[in-house]
Design a protein around this motif. Structure first.
Motif, PDB file in Angstrom:
ATOM      1  N   LEU A 152      49.790  -5.819 -36.754  1.00 46.25           N
ATOM      2  CA  LEU A 152      50.373  -7.136 -36.970  1.00 46.25           C
ATOM      3  C   LEU A 152      49.337  -8.244 -36.775  1.00 46.25           C
ATOM      4  O   LEU A 152      49.275  -9.209 -37.549  1.00 46.25           O
ATOM      5  CB  LEU A 152      51.568  -7.349 -36.037  1.00 46.25           C
ATOM      6  N   VAL A 153      48.534  -8.108 -35.737  1.00 50.37           N
ATOM      7  CA  VAL A 153      47.471  -9.098 -35.509  1.00 50.37           C
ATOM      8  C   VAL A 153      46.475  -9.076 -36.662  1.00 50.37           C
ATOM      9  O   VAL A 153      46.045 -10.124 -37.165  1.00 50.37           O
ATOM     10  CB  VAL A 153      46.753  -8.824 -34.167  1.00 50.37           C
ATOM     11  N   ALA A 154      46.113  -7.886 -37.125  1.00 47.96           N
ATOM     12  CA  ALA A 154      45.148  -7.765 -38.226  1.00 47.96           C
ATOM     13  C   ALA A 154      45.675  -8.392 -39.509  1.00 47.96           C
ATOM     14  O   ALA A 154      44.892  -8.852 -40.356  1.00 47.96           O
ATOM     15  CB  ALA A 154      44.808  -6.294 -38.459  1.00 47.96           C
ATOM     16  N   SER A 155      47.004  -8.440 -39.686  1.00 49.95           N
ATOM     17  CA  SER A 155      47.571  -9.000 -40.914  1.00 49.95           C
ATOM     18  C   SER A 155      47.312 -10.498 -41.045  1.00 49.95           C
ATOM     19  O   SER A 155      47.521 -11.064 -42.125  1.00 49.95           O
ATOM     20  CB  SER A 155      49.073  -8.719 -40.976  1.00 49.95           C
ATOM     21  N   PHE A 156      46.851 -11.123 -39.976  1.00 47.16           N
ATOM     22  CA  PHE A 156      46.518 -12.549 -40.036  1.00 47.16           C
ATOM     23  C   PHE A 156      45.052 -12.785 -40.411  1.00 47.16           C
ATOM     24  O   PHE A 156      44.585 -13.922 -40.395  1.00 47.16           O
ATOM     25  CB  PHE A 156      46.811 -13.226 -38.682  1.00 47.16           C
ATOM     26  N   PHE A 157      44.328 -11.710 -40.763  1.00 52.50           N
ATOM     27  CA  PHE A 157      42.906 -11.874 -41.067  1.00 52.50           C
ATOM     28  C   PHE A 157      42.638 -12.825 -42.229  1.00 52.50           C
ATOM     29  O   PHE A 157      41.552 -13.428 -42.293  1.00 52.50           O
ATOM     30  CB  PHE A 157      42.255 -10.508 -41.340  1.00 52.50           C
ATOM     31  N   PRO A 158      43.566 -13.013 -43.214  1.00 55.97           N
ATOM     32  CA  PRO A 158      43.278 -14.000 -44.274  1.00 55.97           C
ATOM     33  C   PRO A 158      42.993 -15.404 -43.753  1.00 55.97           C
ATOM     34  O   PRO A 158      42.373 -16.201 -44.455  1.00 55.97           O
ATOM     35  CB  PRO A 158      44.550 -13.975 -45.132  1.00 55.97           C
ATOM     36  N   LEU A 159      43.417 -15.698 -42.513  1.00 54.87           N
ATOM     37  CA  LEU A 159      43.086 -17.006 -41.935  1.00 54.87           C
ATOM     38  C   LEU A 159      41.577 -17.205 -41.845  1.00 54.87           C
ATOM     39  O   LEU A 159      41.083 -18.334 -41.958  1.00 54.87           O
ATOM     40  CB  LEU A 159      43.704 -17.133 -40.544  1.00 54.87           C
ATOM     41  N   LEU A 160      40.836 -16.106 -41.659  1.00 54.70           N
ATOM     42  CA  LEU A 160      39.382 -16.213 -41.573  1.00 54.70           C
ATOM     43  C   LEU A 160      38.763 -16.581 -42.915  1.00 54.70           C
ATOM     44  O   LEU A 160      37.616 -17.031 -42.974  1.00 54.70           O
ATOM     45  CB  LEU A 160      38.792 -14.877 -41.092  1.00 54.70           C
ATOM     46  N   LEU A 161      39.531 -16.381 -43.996  1.00 58.45           N
ATOM     47  CA  LEU A 161      39.041 -16.677 -45.345  1.00 58.45           C
ATOM     48  C   LEU A 161      39.654 -17.951 -45.902  1.00 58.45           C
ATOM     49  O   LEU A 161      39.591 -18.190 -47.111  1.00 58.45           O
ATOM     50  CB  LEU A 161      39.362 -15.494 -46.278  1.00 58.45           C
ATOM     51  N   LEU A 162      40.228 -18.753 -45.041  1.00 53.11           N
ATOM     52  CA  LEU A 162      40.947 -19.940 -45.494  1.00 53.11           C
ATOM     53  C   LEU A 162      40.068 -20.882 -46.301  1.00 53.11           C
ATOM     54  O   LEU A 162      40.546 -21.581 -47.198  1.00 53.11           O
ATOM     55  CB  LEU A 162      41.527 -20.680 -44.278  1.00 53.11           C
ATOM     56  N   GLY A 163      38.774 -20.883 -46.015  1.00 53.31           N
ATOM     57  CA  GLY A 163      37.860 -21.749 -46.758  1.00 53.31           C
ATOM     58  C   GLY A 163      37.751 -21.405 -48.227  1.00 53.31           C
ATOM     59  O   GLY A 163      37.326 -22.244 -49.039  1.00 53.31           O
ATOM     60  N   PHE A 164      38.153 -20.180 -48.605  1.00 48.67           N
ATOM     61  CA  PHE A 164      38.106 -19.761 -50.017  1.00 48.67           C
ATOM     62  C   PHE A 164      39.424 -20.017 -50.752  1.00 48.67           C
ATOM     63  O   PHE A 164      39.516 -19.769 -51.953  1.00 48.67           O
ATOM     64  CB  PHE A 164      37.783 -18.262 -50.122  1.00 48.67           C
ATOM     65  N   ALA A 165      40.443 -20.471 -50.016  1.00 49.11           N
ATOM     66  CA  ALA A 165      41.790 -20.550 -50.589  1.00 49.11           C
ATOM     67  C   ALA A 165      41.871 -21.490 -51.781  1.00 49.11           C
ATOM     68  O   ALA A 165      42.687 -21.290 -52.682  1.00 49.11           O
ATOM     69  CB  ALA A 165      42.792 -20.976 -49.519  1.00 49.11           C
ATOM     70  N   GLY A 166      41.021 -22.512 -51.818  1.00 50.91           N
ATOM     71  CA  GLY A 166      41.068 -23.448 -52.931  1.00 50.91           C
ATOM     72  C   GLY A 166      40.661 -22.827 -54.252  1.00 50.91           C
ATOM     73  O   GLY A 166      41.136 -23.249 -55.318  1.00 50.91           O
ATOM     74  N   ASP A 167      39.795 -21.825 -54.213  1.00 50.31           N
ATOM     75  CA  ASP A 167      39.315 -21.169 -55.431  1.00 50.31           C
ATOM     76  C   ASP A 167      40.001 -19.830 -55.694  1.00 50.31           C
ATOM     77  O   ASP A 167      40.132 -19.421 -56.849  1.00 50.31           O
ATOM     78  CB  ASP A 167      37.803 -20.950 -55.350  1.00 50.31           C
ATOM     79  N   LEU A 168      40.406 -19.149 -54.634  1.00 49.69           N
ATOM     80  CA  LEU A 168      41.060 -17.855 -54.761  1.00 49.69           C
ATOM     81  C   LEU A 168      42.493 -17.983 -54.253  1.00 49.69           C
ATOM     82  O   LEU A 168      42.739 -17.971 -53.044  1.00 49.69           O
ATOM     83  CB  LEU A 168      40.303 -16.788 -53.967  1.00 49.69           C
ATOM     84  N   TYR A 169      43.426 -18.104 -55.184  1.00 56.86           N
ATOM     85  CA  TYR A 169      44.813 -18.342 -54.800  1.00 56.86           C
ATOM     86  C   TYR A 169      45.388 -17.190 -53.985  1.00 56.86           C
ATOM     87  O   TYR A 169      46.291 -17.384 -53.167  1.00 56.86           O
ATOM     88  CB  TYR A 169      45.678 -18.556 -56.042  1.00 56.86           C
ATOM     89  N   ALA A 170      44.871 -15.980 -54.187  1.00 61.90           N
ATOM     90  CA  ALA A 170      45.383 -14.820 -53.457  1.00 61.90           C
ATOM     91  C   ALA A 170      45.181 -14.969 -51.954  1.00 61.90           C
ATOM     92  O   ALA A 170      45.954 -14.402 -51.162  1.00 61.90           O
ATOM     93  CB  ALA A 170      44.711 -13.546 -53.953  1.00 61.90           C
ATOM     94  N   ILE A 171      44.158 -15.731 -51.549  1.00 64.73           N
ATOM     95  CA  ILE A 171      43.924 -15.950 -50.115  1.00 64.73           C
ATOM     96  C   ILE A 171      45.066 -16.760 -49.519  1.00 64.73           C
ATOM     97  O   ILE A 171      45.625 -16.422 -48.464  1.00 64.73           O
ATOM     98  CB  ILE A 171      42.583 -16.666 -49.879  1.00 64.73           C
ATOM     99  N   GLY A 172      45.419 -17.849 -50.189  1.00 60.03           N
ATOM    100  CA  GLY A 172      46.524 -18.669 -49.696  1.00 60.03           C
ATOM    101  C   GLY A 172      47.831 -17.899 -49.665  1.00 60.03           C
ATOM    102  O   GLY A 172      48.618 -18.031 -48.717  1.00 60.03           O
ATOM    103  N   LYS A 173      48.079 -17.074 -50.687  1.00 60.26           N
ATOM    104  CA  LYS A 173      49.292 -16.265 -50.704  1.00 60.26           C
ATOM    105  C   LYS A 173      49.285 -15.279 -49.545  1.00 60.26           C
ATOM    106  O   LYS A 173      50.316 -15.059 -48.894  1.00 60.26           O
ATOM    107  CB  LYS A 173      49.399 -15.499 -52.028  1.00 60.26           C
ATOM    108  N   ALA A 174      48.125 -14.688 -49.278  1.00 64.14           N
ATOM    109  CA  ALA A 174      48.037 -13.707 -48.193  1.00 64.14           C
ATOM    110  C   ALA A 174      48.242 -14.357 -46.834  1.00 64.14           C
ATOM    111  O   ALA A 174      48.822 -13.744 -45.929  1.00 64.14           O
ATOM    112  CB  ALA A 174      46.685 -12.990 -48.243  1.00 64.14           C
ATOM    113  N   VAL A 175      47.763 -15.587 -46.669  1.00 61.25           N
ATOM    114  CA  VAL A 175      47.993 -16.316 -45.416  1.00 61.25           C
ATOM    115  C   VAL A 175      49.487 -16.423 -45.147  1.00 61.25           C
ATOM    116  O   VAL A 175      49.954 -16.233 -44.011  1.00 61.25           O
ATOM    117  CB  VAL A 175      47.340 -17.705 -45.469  1.00 61.25           C
ATOM    118  N   MET A 176      50.257 -16.697 -46.196  1.00 61.89           N
ATOM    119  CA  MET A 176      51.689 -16.917 -46.031  1.00 61.89           C
ATOM    120  C   MET A 176      52.502 -15.627 -46.015  1.00 61.89           C
ATOM    121  O   MET A 176      53.496 -15.533 -45.291  1.00 61.89           O
ATOM    122  CB  MET A 176      52.204 -17.828 -47.148  1.00 61.89           C
TER     123      MET A 176
END
Length: 383
Positions: A152-176
């Motif tokens: 469960l803790v590991a599932s929040f790892f997309p937060l570490l990639l938040l800086g890419f969310a503007g270009d890679l929409y999948a990052i923002g979706k994974a955060v949520m």
């Protein structure tokens, strides 16, 4: 013999998926029809927006527990294969029809197959749901041998990639949605107990009161988070960021975090609503039907909307607005027509799934894994 109560409990996941996909259709129709977002239907849909998408992904995770006992070969042949084929085939059709519309209407160049495949690889299409499910099932398989709390803790790892969310929409979706999906799979027993407690309101126990307290309290807290955001000082946010992707994160990235928080808080209410709606026969039956056929409706409705409304609107040249003349100038009329067009698109794709030599595009033939199944490990119940 299965009791009526057990039947209701089995119904709620399909009801949840039915609500989710219908909300997606209403959203796309309201975006396609001029001033469609000003209609009461669009306003109602926006009200349940924080509930709709998390509900879809938690139910998807709920039905993905078999991934925990699969080899990688089985993961691909028994799950990813059935997502990947329709995603590629109908994703290419949707992107091509959309590209043709923009070419006819605005003179944009028609995209080639290679460019469309690149879009699908990034998940930047209407089919992003399937793209996300493919990635999330892979992640669930990767953490299958970890303790529940670590997964469960590991599932929040997309937060570490938040800086890419503007270009890679999948990052923002994974955060949520990745934590929601993983929770749906690993906390399945807790979710089932929660749903049972909500359903047993006619004979309440302390678990029933606890479940309703969590649902109502979480929903109120989610509304408070949203209200705090809506009434924040009108200032541009620009905060330093230490992980790769960007030196700072701004308002769009912070908004993703807010949405993730709001949706997580309101998820118990979404599950409770699905359970209670499943007790209403007149609503349960059609929603269960839609919930069982989400793939056809999800993939078919944007294609139908482009072909049935996009091109027609362009060639008619009608000026459509909320108070426009009846019938062809009225936003409300076109919203109703487009809902019918989307339903027809879903039915058409469902029919394709029944036609020999074409059904593989929606229901690909099974392929055998390279290795035999390992002994299924017991599902972990302790976090």
């Amino acid at each position: 013999m299965t009791s009526p109560m057990a039947g209701v409990r089995l119904a709620w996941p399909d009801v949840a998926r039915g609500i989710s996909i219908m909300g997606v259709v209403v959203l796309h129709v309201s975006l396609a029809v001029p001033e469609g977002q000003l209609t009461w239907l669009a306003q109602l849909n926006s009200f349940i927006h924080p509930l709709r998408l998390p509900l879809f992904f938690v139910v998807s995770g709920y039905f993905s527990t078999k991934v925990l006992s699969m080899t990688f070969s089985q993961l691909f042949t028994r799950r990813l294969w059935f997502l990947l084929v329709p995603y590629l085939v109908w994703g290419l059709v949707e992107l091509h029809t959309n590209s043709l519309l923009y070419h006819v209407a605005f003179g944009d160049p028609v995209r080639g197959v290679g460019e469309n495949l690149g879009i699908l690889a990034l998940g930047h299409s209407m089919g992003w749901f399937l793209h996300s499910l493919i990635l999330y099932n892979c992640f669930l398989w990767l953490v299958r041998n970890r303790p529940v709390w670590q997964a469960l803790v590991a599932s929040f790892f997309p937060l570490l990639l938040l800086g890419f969310a503007g270009d890679l929409y999948a990052i923002g979706k994974a955060v949520m949605f990745l934590p929601v999906f993983v929770a749906g799979a690993l906390l399945r027993e807790y979710i089932r107990e929660f749903a049972n407690a909500i359903e047993s309101c006619a004979r309440p126990t302390w678990k029933t009161f606890a479940a309703y307290t969590v649902a109502i309290g979480g929903y109120v807290a989610g509304l408070a988070v949203r209200d705090g955001w809506d009434h924040r000082p009108n200032a541009v946010l620009d905060l330093p960021w230490i992980t790769p992707g960007a030196a700072t994160v701004g308002t769009p990235e912070i908004y993703l975090l807010l949405r993730a928080t709001e949706q997580a808080l309101e998820l118990p209410m979404a599950i409770a609503a699905a359970v209670l709606i499943a007790r209403i026969p007149t609503l349960c039956a059609p929603l269960r039907f839609v919930g069982r056929h989400t793939l056809a409706l999800y993939l078919g409705h944007p294609i139908a909307l482009t072909l049935g409304f996009g091109f027609l609107h362009h060639y008619l040249g009608a000026d459509i607005f909320l108070g426009g003349p009846f019938p062809l100038g009225s936003t409300r009329v076109w919203v109703v027509i487009c809902l019918g067009i989307c339903a027809a698109g879903g039915l058409a794709l469902w029919a394709v799934g029944k036609i020999p030599y074409l059904s593989w595009s929606l229901r690909p033939p099974a392929i055998e894994p390279c290795t035999a199944a390992p002994k299924a490990r017991a599902t972990q119940t302790q976090a």
